[in-house]
Design a protein around this motif. Structure first.
Motif, PDB file in Angstrom:
ATOM      1  N   THR A  43       1.341 -11.924  43.016  1.00 22.78           N
ATOM      2  CA  THR A  43       0.860 -10.722  42.514  1.00 22.78           C
ATOM      3  C   THR A  43      -0.282 -11.268  41.668  1.00 22.78           C
ATOM      4  OG1 THR A  43       2.521 -10.885  40.915  1.00 22.78           O
ATOM      5  CG2 THR A  43       2.975  -9.357  42.779  1.00 22.78           C
ATOM      6  N   THR A  44      -1.161 -10.217  41.141  1.00 20.13           N
ATOM      7  CA  THR A  44      -2.064 -10.608  40.383  1.00 20.13           C
ATOM      8  C   THR A  44      -1.437 -11.206  38.979  1.00 20.13           C
ATOM      9  OG1 THR A  44      -3.430  -8.891  41.129  1.00 20.13           O
ATOM     10  CG2 THR A  44      -4.150  -9.734  39.054  1.00 20.13           C
ATOM     11  N   LEU A  91      -2.795 -11.284  48.540  1.00 20.48           N
ATOM     12  CA  LEU A  91      -1.937 -10.904  47.279  1.00 20.48           C
ATOM     13  C   LEU A  91      -1.169  -9.611  47.643  1.00 20.48           C
ATOM     14  CD1 LEU A  91      -4.767 -11.459  44.615  1.00 20.48           C
ATOM     15  CD2 LEU A  91      -3.083 -12.909  45.139  1.00 20.48           C
ATOM     16  N   GLN A  92      -0.141  -9.254  46.636  1.00 21.53           N
ATOM     17  CA  GLN A  92       0.684  -8.418  47.032  1.00 21.53           C
ATOM     18  C   GLN A  92       1.076  -7.470  45.917  1.00 21.53           C
ATOM     19  OE1 GLN A  92       4.311 -10.274  48.597  1.00 21.53           O
ATOM     20  NE2 GLN A  92       3.500 -11.245  50.157  1.00 21.53           N
ATOM     21  N   THR A 123       0.855  -4.075  43.471  1.00 26.99           N
ATOM     22  CA  THR A 123      -0.081  -3.061  43.207  1.00 26.99           C
ATOM     23  C   THR A 123      -1.384  -3.524  42.297  1.00 26.99           C
ATOM     24  OG1 THR A 123       1.043  -2.216  41.134  1.00 26.99           O
ATOM     25  CG2 THR A 123       1.394  -1.091  43.037  1.00 26.99           C
ATOM     26  N   ILE A 124      -2.502  -2.882  41.937  1.00 26.28           N
ATOM     27  CA  ILE A 124      -3.474  -3.288  41.308  1.00 26.28           C
ATOM     28  C   ILE A 124      -2.822  -3.058  39.714  1.00 26.28           C
ATOM     29  CG2 ILE A 124      -6.028  -3.239  40.595  1.00 26.28           C
ATOM     30  CD1 ILE A 124      -6.365  -2.106  43.295  1.00 26.28           C
ATOM     31  N   ASN A 135      -7.514  -8.204  50.233  1.00 19.80           N
ATOM     32  CA  ASN A 135      -6.262  -8.447  50.095  1.00 19.80           C
ATOM     33  C   ASN A 135      -5.336  -7.054  50.579  1.00 19.80           C
ATOM     34  OD1 ASN A 135      -5.883 -10.879  48.719  1.00 19.80           O
ATOM     35  ND2 ASN A 135      -7.182  -9.893  47.408  1.00 19.80           N
ATOM     36  N   LEU A 141      -2.441  -5.479  48.923  1.00 20.81           N
ATOM     37  CA  LEU A 141      -2.422  -4.982  47.666  1.00 20.81           C
ATOM     38  C   LEU A 141      -2.833  -3.548  47.661  1.00 20.81           C
ATOM     39  CD1 LEU A 141      -2.622  -6.299  44.860  1.00 20.81           C
ATOM     40  CD2 LEU A 141      -5.204  -6.309  45.127  1.00 20.81           C
ATOM     41  N   ILE A 166      -8.469  -2.626  50.392  1.00 14.45           N
ATOM     42  CA  ILE A 166      -7.185  -2.501  49.629  1.00 14.45           C
ATOM     43  C   ILE A 166      -6.950  -0.796  49.842  1.00 14.45           C
ATOM     44  CG2 ILE A 166      -6.523  -2.264  47.356  1.00 14.45           C
ATOM     45  CD1 ILE A 166      -8.284  -4.672  46.598  1.00 14.45           C
TER      46      ILE A 166
END
Length: 832
Positions: free
Chosen positions: A320-321, A341-342, A344-345, A364, A367, A389
């Motif tokens: 994740t971020t 990347l997985q 949510t933002i 991503n 995401l 996204i």
């Protein structure tokens, strides 16, 4: 386009150049009397010029008539001693920026390249401290060893000058060197390489080192040596074929400000052995993009709190971020694009990046979520890329998020393939600084608002593949800075006239394919632009061939297929051809292909090529197209099907070594298949169906072992089906021999074609039994699928996908599958 991306590295470069300029000490102080150049140094420069090739006459001032060499172009002397201190002979033009017309042969950049060789007289300039030969073309000669004798040299730039071979170890004698750039270019085929970097060990004053695009695959000491350079501030090793990150006991990189390691093959050994990287507290720039990193984004990066530029794109990070990004108060550029990347933002980790100017999370696809409202605090944002996204958000909500303060700074917004919906609204008027707006492949609907014409800074506008309808507002003609306009694949259904383009003098890309637009231009219209790409597929352009194309000098990608043209092709069009892709298919174009005095048509100077003249009314021989000239064509796909071409198929295919797709279906070709077809070792699809070809099964095809699809049905071929058909084409998916005069039994070797999904040998004179091993064709029993991702295609070019097609007779009916052939849908196609 994104002006802030390289701001930090550019600042570092200018700082270094300022330091170098200060060291040169060219005195302009009051009271110093002018001193002309030294006679021996003037003679050395004249000898240097004698061996240089100068097509643009850049060195015209270098002549014996002007005795003061300090006034010559690119020569700078000391006003105190008269000695030559600086030679700035770099190409004054740059290929950077992606302007296609500037990299074509004959451009200013090409004409301004110096060539030839570097005369040894250069070593007579014993006081030289600055030498720049970058951007020239020395055609693969080795870097001269005697450059190592210029012991006072502090600045040496040979980047992009097309030197090749082994780096001379003598460069290690330049102990005063502070700036060294030996980088290549992505456009060059020349290779600089070394087996070791030990020659760098004595360059203790070196601050800037750029070896990008150099082959360092054998230089296992690259880290040990660069670590021994105590003054190093900038290290650039982009695309150096580095794979493994060796262990380092202690790091001496305390001065390092910028580290470029992009486009290599590093794996996670960087994080296993490179913990020292995370201790570089003074680092402001790091580029680790386009490598093989996997797993979570390394937590050690959180220690680099001075970073202004962090580039991790094109790797395989799947976390994740990370929340620790919130510590990066000075970060101006962040890209984690095209990873895995997985989640949510999340606003965690991004909302505190109040200095951020460029944010790139694109590519991503795992995401998702809505754009956090906290993004409204990122008031310095100039570039945002969230393409691919899954936002699943209304466009007006997106604009609300960025409109609080970002509207005044935002220059680039990319929301392509984001599942956004809604109307284009007048909210866009708040974003006066936008120069790039990309909204392609979404679910936007409704008309184009006239307010688009008020975004006066726009350079790129992509609204393709939406559901926009109605008219194209005349206000678009006010966008005088517009370079790229893509309206393709919508539901626009109005007219386009000259007034829509009246101020678009900078337009180089225009696509309106897949709409119901009617283009109404005066026959004498001269457009104000010079296009490189024009795509008008399925628009109403005819009936006459568009005469205004005659004015387009740089057109390289042209698609005017299915545009209702009923006309001949004017000779000026053929003579001015310089296309990388040309698609005139699905019209009613008639006439013959004329003879050409020079090159084969179309002349293709670049890597890819597509020529599609199919489904027209062209007639006569194609010998002028196939056999004219001695140049090797780089066309990959040639489609001439469904015309009235006749005569023999020319025997000049040795001039088409890159051809992958050849389709001559539905014409009137006669005779045998030429032997030179066998030289097409890259051929993957060959279609000759429904002609009047004859002879035995073409033996020359035996060499085309890359074939995936072979269709010679509905001709007059005879004899037996050779056994090698089942042995030479291991990847064959479709085989159509229907309606010929083949006789004998079906060879058992056909059962080796285990990938075969379409086999049609019906309507021949075959006899005997069907081989029992026919049940080896297990690929015919795959599960049904209508998913186009399973379709067979050969390559993707600018706006074009070359799909396989097939004509299948089942239950007595001929069905043609053009451009969407998905072989998994036809799992039981077997006609015997």
């Amino acid at each position: 386009m994104k002006s802030t991306i390289m701001s930090v590295s550019v600042a570092i470069l200018f700082l270094e150049l300022f330091v170098v300029a200060a060291m040169i000490n060219i005195s302009f102080c009051n009271g110093n009397s002018y001193v002309g150049c030294i006679d021996s140094e003037r003679e050395a420069l004249l000898k240097l010029k004698q061996d240089l090739i100068d097509p643009s006459n850049r060195l015209a001032s270098w002549n014996t008539g002007d005795g003061d060499c300090c006034k010559w172009a690119g020569v700078f002397c000391s006003n105190i001693t008269g000695h030559v201190l600086q030679l700035s002979l770099q190409n004054p033009f740059s290929y950077l920026g992606g302007d296609l017309r500037e990299v074509k042969a004959g451009s200013n950049y090409e004409r301004s390249k110096l060539g030839g060789k570097v005369n040894p007289s250069l070593v007579d300039l014993k006081h030289l401290i600055h030498l720049d030969l970058s951007g020239n073309d020395f055609e693969g000669i080795q870097i001269p060893k005697y450059l190592g004798s210029l012991e006072n040299l502090r600045y040496l730039n040979l980047s992009g000058a097309k030197f090749a071979g082994m780096i001379p170890l003598q460069l290690g004698n330049l102990s005063n060197l502070q700036y060294l750039d030996l980088s290549g270019t992505f456009l060059s085929n020349y290779d600089l390489h070394v087996d070791s970097l030990s020659w760098l060990s004595g360059l203790y004053m070196l601050e800037h080192l750029d070896l990008s695009q150099m082959n360092l695959s054998k230089a296992s000491d690259w880290l040990l040596v660069t670590n021994s350079l105590p003054s190093l501030k900038v290290l650039k090793l982009t695309k150096c074929q580095l794979c493994h990150f060796p262990p380092l006991l202690s790091a001496n990189f305390s001065s390092l400000k910028a580290l470029h390691l992009a486009i290599n093959n590093f794996d996670n050994s960087l994080f296993q052995y490179g913990s020292w990287v995370f201790g570089l507290r003074n680092l402001v720039f790091i580029d680790l993009s386009s490598n093989q990193f996997q797993g979570q984004i390394p937590i050690g990066l959180r220690n680099l709190t001075s970073l202004r530029h962090l580039d991790l794109r094109f790797n395989y990070f799947n976390s994740t971020t990370p929340g620790w990004l919130s510590k990066f108060n000075d970060l101006e550029f962040l890209s984690v694009a095209w990873n895995s990347l997985q989640g949510t933002i999340s606003s965690v980790g991004l909302e505190n990046l109040t200095s951020i100017e460029t944010l790139d999370l694109s590519g991503n696809s795992k995401l998702g979520g809505k754009i956090p409202t906290s993004f409204a605090r990122l008031c310095k944002l100039t570039s945002v890329d969230l393409s691919l996204i899954d936002l699943s958000q209304d466009f007006s909500q997106v604009l609300d998020t960025f409109s609080s303060c970002g509207a005044y700074a935002l220059e680039s917004l990319d929301l392509s393939i984001c599942q956004i919906s809604g109307h284009l609204t007048n909210q866009l008027l708040q974003f006066k600084s936008l120069h790039t707006l990309e909204l392609g492949h979404n679910s936007l609907f409704g008309p184009l608002p006239p307010a688009l014409g008020e975004l006066s800074s726009l350079k790129k506008l992509d609204l393709s593949n939406n559901m926009l309808n109605g008219f194209i507002p005349l206000s678009l003609g006010k966008l005088s800075h517009l370079e790229y306009l893509d309206l393709s694949n919508n539901k626009l259904n109005a007219s386009l006239s000259e007034i829509h383009f009246v101020n678009l003098t900078k337009l180089t890309w225009f696509s309106a394919s897949g709409n119901s637009l009617i283009l109404k231009f005066n026959p004498n219209w001269v457009p104000p632009f010079q296009l490189e790409t024009l795509q008008l597929r399925s628009c109403h352009l005819g009936p006459h061939f568009p005469s205004w194309l005659h004015s387009q000098k740089y057109l390289s990608f042209l698609d005017i297929s299915n545009t209702r043209i009923t006309d001949t092709i004017p000779r000026w069009f053929w003579n001015s051809s310089h296309y990388q892709e040309l698609n005139l298919s699905n019209n009613q174009i008639y006439g013959v292909i004329p003879y050409f005095d020079h090159r084969p048509l179309p002349y293709q100077p670049f890597e890819f090529g597509l020529l599609d003249l199919s489904n027209n009314a062209l007639s006569g021989s194609i010998i002028h197209l196939i056999c004219n000239g001695d140049n090797k064509s780089v066309i990959i796909s040639l489609k001439l099907s469904k015309n009235y071409f006749s005569g023999d198929i020319p025997d000049c295919w040795m001039n088409w070594p890159h051809l992958q797709v050849l389709n001559l279906d539905d014409n009137y070709f006669t005779g045998n298949l030429p032997i030179s077809i066998g030289t097409l070792s890259s051929l993957r699809s060959l279609h000759l169906r429904n002609n009047r070809l004859a002879g035995i099964f073409p033996v020359s095809l035996k060499n085309c072992s890359s074939l995936i699809s072979l269709d010679i049905g509905e001709n007059d071929f005879f004899g037996s089906i050779p056994t090698w058909v089942g042995e030479r084409f291991p990847r064959l998916l479709t085989l159509n021999l229907r309606s010929n005069n083949f006789h004998g039994s079906l060879p058992v070797q056909l059962c080796h074609l285990t990938f075969l999904q379409i086999l049609d040998v019906a309507h021949n004179n075959l006899s005997g039994t069907i081989p029992r091993c026919i049940n080896n064709f297990t690929a015919m029993a795959t599960i049904n699928s209508s998913n186009q991702k399973n379709a067979i295609y050969y390559f993707v070019t600018r706006g074009n996908i070359v799909f396989e097609d097939a004509s299948v007779v089942t239950k007595g009916l001929l069905v043609e599958y053009n451009s969407i052939l998905n072989l998994e849908k036809f799992q039981r196609i077997l006609e015997i």
